[in-house]
Structure formats: C-alpha cells, structure tokens
Write an enzyme that holds these catalytic residues in place. Structure first.
Site, PDB file in Angstrom:
ATOM      1  N   LYS A   9       0.833  -1.207   0.000  1.00 52.44           N
ATOM      2  CA  LYS A   9       0.000   0.000   0.000  1.00 52.44           C
ATOM      3  C   LYS A   9       0.872   1.263   0.000  1.00 52.44           C
ATOM      4  O   LYS A   9       2.101   1.180   0.192  1.00 52.44           O
ATOM      5  CB  LYS A   9      -0.925  -0.036   1.212  1.00 52.44           C
ATOM      6  CG  LYS A   9      -1.873  -1.234   1.216  1.00 52.44           C
ATOM      7  CD  LYS A   9      -2.799  -1.170   2.422  1.00 52.44           C
ATOM      8  CE  LYS A   9      -3.707  -2.384   2.467  1.00 52.44           C
ATOM      9  NZ  LYS A   9      -4.666  -2.305   3.592  1.00 52.44           N
ATOM     10  N   TYR A  49     -12.201  -2.794  -3.217  1.00 54.74           N
ATOM     11  CA  TYR A  49     -12.726  -2.840  -1.853  1.00 54.74           C
ATOM     12  C   TYR A  49     -14.253  -2.883  -1.814  1.00 54.74           C
ATOM     13  O   TYR A  49     -14.856  -2.447  -0.823  1.00 54.74           O
ATOM     14  CB  TYR A  49     -12.200  -1.638  -1.067  1.00 54.74           C
ATOM     15  CG  TYR A  49     -10.761  -1.809  -0.613  1.00 54.74           C
ATOM     16  CD1 TYR A  49     -10.367  -2.917   0.135  1.00 54.74           C
ATOM     17  CD2 TYR A  49      -9.786  -0.851  -0.916  1.00 54.74           C
ATOM     18  CE1 TYR A  49      -9.056  -3.076   0.550  1.00 54.74           C
ATOM     19  CE2 TYR A  49      -8.472  -1.006  -0.490  1.00 54.74           C
ATOM     20  CZ  TYR A  49      -8.121  -2.128   0.246  1.00 54.74           C
ATOM     21  OH  TYR A  49      -6.824  -2.294   0.678  1.00 54.74           O
ATOM     22  N   ASN A 112      -1.630  -0.260   7.156  1.00 58.54           N
ATOM     23  CA  ASN A 112      -1.138  -1.603   7.503  1.00 58.54           C
ATOM     24  C   ASN A 112      -0.317  -2.249   6.380  1.00 58.54           C
ATOM     25  O   ASN A 112      -0.225  -3.460   6.284  1.00 58.54           O
ATOM     26  CB  ASN A 112      -2.282  -2.493   7.976  1.00 58.54           C
ATOM     27  CG  ASN A 112      -3.338  -2.698   6.907  1.00 58.54           C
ATOM     28  OD1 ASN A 112      -3.155  -2.276   5.767  1.00 58.54           O
ATOM     29  ND2 ASN A 112      -4.419  -3.357   7.245  1.00 58.54           N
ATOM     30  N   HIS A 115      -1.833  -5.559   1.363  1.00 54.45           N
ATOM     31  CA  HIS A 115      -3.102  -6.271   1.196  1.00 54.45           C
ATOM     32  C   HIS A 115      -2.802  -7.652   0.615  1.00 54.45           C
ATOM     33  O   HIS A 115      -1.929  -7.796  -0.229  1.00 54.45           O
ATOM     34  CB  HIS A 115      -4.011  -5.516   0.223  1.00 54.45           C
ATOM     35  CG  HIS A 115      -5.174  -6.338  -0.243  1.00 54.45           C
ATOM     36  ND1 HIS A 115      -6.347  -6.425   0.468  1.00 54.45           N
ATOM     37  CD2 HIS A 115      -5.320  -7.162  -1.312  1.00 54.45           C
ATOM     38  CE1 HIS A 115      -7.163  -7.248  -0.156  1.00 54.45           C
ATOM     39  NE2 HIS A 115      -6.573  -7.705  -1.245  1.00 54.45           N
ATOM     40  N   GLU A 126      -9.306  -9.916  -7.937  1.00 54.27           N
ATOM     41  CA  GLU A 126      -8.336  -8.845  -7.681  1.00 54.27           C
ATOM     42  C   GLU A 126      -7.216  -8.858  -8.720  1.00 54.27           C
ATOM     43  O   GLU A 126      -6.782  -7.799  -9.176  1.00 54.27           O
ATOM     44  CB  GLU A 126      -7.788  -8.992  -6.252  1.00 54.27           C
ATOM     45  CG  GLU A 126      -8.861  -8.696  -5.216  1.00 54.27           C
ATOM     46  CD  GLU A 126      -8.468  -9.065  -3.790  1.00 54.27           C
ATOM     47  OE1 GLU A 126      -7.319  -9.500  -3.564  1.00 54.27           O
ATOM     48  OE2 GLU A 126      -9.326  -8.902  -2.898  1.00 54.27           O
TER      49      GLU A 126
HETATM   50  P1  CMP Z   1      -6.983  -4.818   3.772  1.00 57.30           P
HETATM   51  O1  CMP Z   1      -6.424  -6.163   4.050  1.00 57.30           O
HETATM   52  O2  CMP Z   1      -6.435  -4.080   2.616  1.00 57.30           O
HETATM   53  O3  CMP Z   1      -8.576  -4.901   3.608  1.00 57.30           O
HETATM   54  C1  CMP Z   1      -9.439  -3.873   3.992  1.00 57.30           C
HETATM   55  C2  CMP Z   1      -8.749  -2.725   4.632  1.00 57.30           C
HETATM   56  O4  CMP Z   1      -9.588  -1.794   5.314  1.00 57.30           O
HETATM   57  C3  CMP Z   1      -7.838  -3.263   5.692  1.00 57.30           C
HETATM   58  O5  CMP Z   1      -6.754  -3.918   5.085  1.00 57.30           O
HETATM   59  C4  CMP Z   1      -7.516  -1.996   6.493  1.00 57.30           C
HETATM   60  O6  CMP Z   1      -6.439  -1.294   5.918  1.00 57.30           O
HETATM   61  C5  CMP Z   1      -8.774  -1.143   6.294  1.00 57.30           C
HETATM   62  N1  CMP Z   1      -9.532  -0.964   7.522  1.00 57.30           N
HETATM   63  C6  CMP Z   1      -9.676   0.192   8.165  1.00 57.30           C
HETATM   64  N2  CMP Z   1     -10.447   0.039   9.255  1.00 57.30           N
HETATM   65  C7  CMP Z   1     -10.815  -1.246   9.277  1.00 57.30           C
HETATM   66  C8  CMP Z   1     -11.629  -2.014  10.164  1.00 57.30           C
HETATM   67  N3  CMP Z   1     -12.230  -1.473  11.217  1.00 57.30           N
HETATM   68  N4  CMP Z   1     -11.785  -3.328   9.895  1.00 57.30           N
HETATM   69  C9  CMP Z   1     -11.198  -3.885   8.791  1.00 57.30           C
HETATM   70  N5  CMP Z   1     -10.417  -3.194   7.929  1.00 57.30           N
HETATM   71  C10 CMP Z   1     -10.228  -1.888   8.170  1.00 57.30           C
END
Ligand code: CMP
Length: 143
Positions: A9, A49, A112, A115, A126
């Site tokens: 990311k 998403y 984070n 993905h 995806e």
């Molecule tokens: P990712 O694995 O990319 O999939 C969805 C993303 O939403 C997740 O990582 C986080 O970066 C983001 N996100 C932000 N807030 C939340 C939350 N409360 N629960 C899950 N995903 C979240």
C-alpha cells in the site's frame, strides 16, 4: 498452482518497504509472476474494496489507497493464499504478531502496509482488476 494478489500500500511504498516485503515472499519459496507500480484510480479502488462499501471506514480507505503509488503483485505457489495471509499478519494492528509483516512494521489498522487476497475467488477477481493475462509470466525454475 494457486495464485494470489498482494499489494504494498502507499504507506509501505513511501517507507521503502517494497524490497523487504518482496524478499519475505521470495525466501518463503513463492514465485513472483507479475508486478507493477501504479497509482490506483478511484474506480479501481472502489472495485477492489467493494465488499467494504457502506462501512464507516470505506471513504477513508479509498482516499488512502489512491493517495500514492502502490506496488501490485501476483504470486504463485502451493497454498499461497493462506500462507501469505499468515505472513502478512492480522488486520487489527493489536493482533498482528511479531514475525509477520504487519507485526514487525505497522502500528495502525489503516496504515497496515500490505493487502493480500483472502480466498481463491477474491484472488481471481483482484488479479483481473490489475493485470491482463499477457502481463503474467509463467516460468519454470531452473535453479
Ligand atoms: P486490507 O487487508 O487491505 O482490507 C481492507 C482494509 O480496510 C484493511 O486492510 C484496512 O487497511 C482497512 N480498515 C480500516 N479500518 C478497518 C476495520 N475497522 N476493519 C477492517 N479493515 C479496516
């Protein structure tokens, strides 16, 4: 052979963690068959998403993921979907264990770093959102 979609990311790209992240999957024994650095369009991000549409963090997530370059990858290997999710660590930063990518490098649930697809159906969807068939390289390991 199973394939998955992994994406460093914008926070991971800006922190210079592409090499560290690629290294971990190479060392594990997975095969990189496609990659590109790009800035996602809003349409592409909303499709990626789509399962989170309507959630309170959706807008923030789309704004963040389109804010700068991401490093999109396709990896191949046995059980690569589940194993790469283990290597990435839990989404919730408080649950991401040391030794995982998020556990070692991230403190935020939003920022984070990476993905990873969560199922074969997600992986297929995806991958197609980022790569054409011609952009994926199949090769045999000779060493
Ligand atoms: P990712 O694995 O990319 O999939 C969805 C993303 O939403 C997740 O990582 C986080 O970066 C983001 N996100 C932000 N807030 C939340 C939350 N409360 N629960 C899950 N995903 C979240």
């Amino acid at each position: 052979m199973e394939q998955t979609f992994l994406m460093v990311k914008p926070d991971g790209v800006q922190r210079g963690l592409i090499g560290e992240i690629v290294k971990r999957f190479e060392q594990k024994g997975f095969q990189l068959i496609g990659c590109k650095l790009l800035v996602m369009t809003r349409e592409q991000a909303e499709y990626h998403y789509a399962e989170h549409k309507g959630k309170d963090f959706f807008e923030r997530l789309v704004t963040f993921i389109t804010s700068g370059p991401v490093f999109a990858m396709v990896w191949e290997g046995e059980q690569v979907i589940a194993l790469s999710r283990t290597m990435i660590g839990k989404t919730n930063s408080l649950e991401a264990m040391p030794g995982t990518i998020r556990g070692d490098f991230a403190v935020h649930t939003n920022l984070n770093l990476i993905h990873g697809s969560d199922s074969p159906a997600s992986a297929e969807r995806e991958i197609k959102n980022f790569f054409t068939e011609a952009e994926l390289c199949r090769y045999s390991k000779v060493i």
